[in-house]
Design a protein around this motif. Structure first.
Motif, mmCIF file in Angstrom:
data_model
loop_
_atom_site.group_PDB
_atom_site.id
_atom_site.type_symbol
_atom_site.label_atom_id
_atom_site.label_comp_id
_atom_site.label_asym_id
_atom_site.label_seq_id
_atom_site.Cartn_x
_atom_site.Cartn_y
_atom_site.Cartn_z
ATOM 1 N N GLU A 106 0.815 -1.215 0.000
ATOM 2 C CA GLU A 106 0.000 0.000 0.000
ATOM 3 C C GLU A 106 0.848 1.264 0.000
ATOM 4 O O GLU A 106 0.318 2.375 -0.140
ATOM 5 C CB GLU A 106 -0.940 -0.006 1.213
ATOM 6 N N LEU A 114 -3.176 2.116 7.056
ATOM 7 C CA LEU A 114 -3.928 1.292 6.114
ATOM 8 C C LEU A 114 -5.383 1.716 6.098
ATOM 9 O O LEU A 114 -5.985 1.960 7.154
ATOM 10 C CB LEU A 114 -3.818 -0.182 6.506
ATOM 11 N N ASP A 115 -6.002 1.800 4.927
ATOM 12 C CA ASP A 115 -7.406 2.194 4.837
ATOM 13 C C ASP A 115 -8.313 0.975 5.020
ATOM 14 O O ASP A 115 -7.843 -0.166 5.174
ATOM 15 C CB ASP A 115 -7.692 2.917 3.519
ATOM 16 N N ALA A 118 -7.881 -2.002 2.522
ATOM 17 C CA ALA A 118 -6.689 -2.808 2.781
ATOM 18 C C ALA A 118 -6.883 -3.669 4.028
ATOM 19 O O ALA A 118 -6.467 -4.839 4.069
ATOM 20 C CB ALA A 118 -5.472 -1.901 2.947
#
Length: 468
Positions: A106, A114-115, A118
């Motif tokens: 990412e 991390l979104d 993800a």
């Protein structure tokens, strides 16, 4: 154990009815943490499992309830890993590798960036790994609680718990209880977080709020020592109202318990939750000052103060310093004061070997872990590259009166080779290294130490003479 099992069955029966009433509507899921009641006397020695109740259905109920998919998927992946490690005994390396791969893919700095998309993929990877290893959590939340509680009970007989009881004269304890608490999600965003607070400085005894806090995090992130938290000043700038409530709550708990308190707390979307409180572990030096101050403030009398100081070693309570200055090699955060100089040791086993031949040892680790309690017991001091002052292992080191410096950014450790570096200077097993718990300074080479009585020592001697 029969009594424990009987209590567990009864408790799970009650919880099953309560949770069925709540979980009948998927839009209002109930999530809990399962921890040991022995945390009050044995901080960090027993296992804890957070986010219990997470499954393929309830994660979407939590999204509908909060509108926060990132927090929901983050919590589920935490539970899968926590369950596999605590219930299944799985080593954390496989999960850590998956996180590292996702972070690289990412292009972010760490897992906190991390979104939700993800993290959802990471949940699938975590679940696949746990399934392959034979320790994926069951979908039924009642089964989850039962197995989590049994794992917490089993940790009573774990190596670190047994060693801690031996070191601290707690062999007479009969067992532990299991505490089940509703989750407060500190990983809910920038207005959330988790922390540990002491109503006074447990290292020096100074009357000031002592806080370690991580924004957008859960409690294990703080007490594990795997991340370096912020302090009370940062919390006050970021969440002034929460900081005010925390300070007021700490004062109220100290007054009610008539002793310095060690409190774990969570902030969920701006709301402060106190999770637990206990009498704080403290250094011998802090124990002297705190006892004298509490008498002067009218919270306890002299008799009780002397009783609390009965097991405090007067030598360990002395104020020590280095006789001469030295070249600075690194700087760290002070978790426990004093000064120490000894041979560099990169494992607890090595520290035991050095101590066995009558030489002082300094245990050097990447982070503080309660697995190193044996090394703490024999070392003169502990130095870590990351971690905070209120990690469980730092608390244990402070209780033992060991000098402890954490979060040394200049320190890099090659665990495979058993060596490290302080900035551009190498450190090898057996090298002399010195820790200054007054300034946080780290230096290389052998240094002489001088010590003198703390000011409160004379007061306590007078009390003992008058009581005789």
């Amino acid at each position: 154990m029969k009594a424990l099992r009987k209590g567990l069955v009864a408790g799970i029966g009650w919880l099953e009815q309560a949770m069925k009433r709540r979980l009948g509507d998927a839009r209002t899921p109930l999530f809990v943490s399962v921890r040991s009641g022995a945390e009050r006397s044995m901080p960090g020695m027993m296992d804890t499992i957070l986010d219990v109740g997470m499954n393929a259905v309830s994660v979407h109920g939590l999204i509908r309830l909060t509108g926060n998919p990132r927090m929901a998927f983050d919590s589920r992946r935490r539970f899968i890993q926590g369950y596999a490690e605590v219930v299944g005994g799985v080593a954390p390396g496989g999960f850590a590798a998956l996180v590292a791969d996702m972070v690289r893919a990412e292009g972010v700095a760490n897992e906190a960036e991390l979104d939700s998309e993800a993290l959802e993929r990471l949940v699938e990877q975590f679940h696949a790994l746990a399934t392959r290893l034979g320790h994926a959590p069951p979908e039924d939340p009642i089964e989850q609680i039962a197995e989590a509680a049994q794992a917490v009970y089993r940790s009573w007989e774990g190596a670190r718990a047994k060693e801690y009881r031996c070191l601290n004269g707690l062999e007479g304890l009969k067992g532990t209880a299991v505490t089940v608490q509703t989750m407060a999600f500190g990983n809910s965003g920038g207005d959330s977080g988790a922390g540990v607070a002491f109503s006074r400085d447990p290292a020096t005894g100074e009357k000031r709020l002592y806080v370690d806090f991580l924004a957008d995090a859960q409690g294990e992130d703080v007490v594990s020592g795997r991340r370096s938290p912020s302090d009370a000043a940062v919390l006050a700038r970021r969440m002034p109202e929460v900081a005010r409530q925390l300070a007021e709550g700490a004062q109220a708990l100290e007054a009610a318990c008539r002793d310095v308190q060690d409190m774990e707390f969570t902030v969920e979307r701006g709301k402060l939750w106190f999770l637990q409180t206990r009498s704080a572990k403290r250094t011998p030096r802090a124990a002297l000052k705190i006892a004298v101050d509490l008498v002067e403030e009218g919270l306890i009398d002299r008799k009780e103060a002397l009783a609390r100081l009965a097991d405090v070693d007067p030598v360990a309570a002395r104020v020590s310093r280095f006789a001469e200055a030295a070249e600075l090699a690194g700087r760290a955060t002070v978790a426990s004061p004093g000064v120490a100089c000894g041979r560099a040791c990169f494992t607890s086993a090595r520290a035991k070997e050095v101590a066995a031949r009558g030489e002082p040892a300094i245990l050097i680790r990447r982070d503080t872990s309660t697995e190193d309690v044996v090394g703490f017991a024999v070392a003169e001091g502990i130095l870590t590259a990351i971690g905070g002052r209120t990690a469980h292992a730092a608390v244990v080191a402070r209780q033992m009166g060991k000098v402890c410096l954490v979060g040394c950014r200049a320190l890099a450790i090659d665990e495979a080779r058993g060596e490290g570096r302080l900035g551009d200077r190498p450190i090898r097993e057996g090298d002399w290294i010195a820790l200054d718990g007054a300034t946080g300074e780290v230096s290389l080479g052998r240094r002489a130490i001088v010590a003198e009585d703390a000011p409160e020592a004379a007061v306590v001697r007078r009390w003992r003479a008058e009581a005789a």
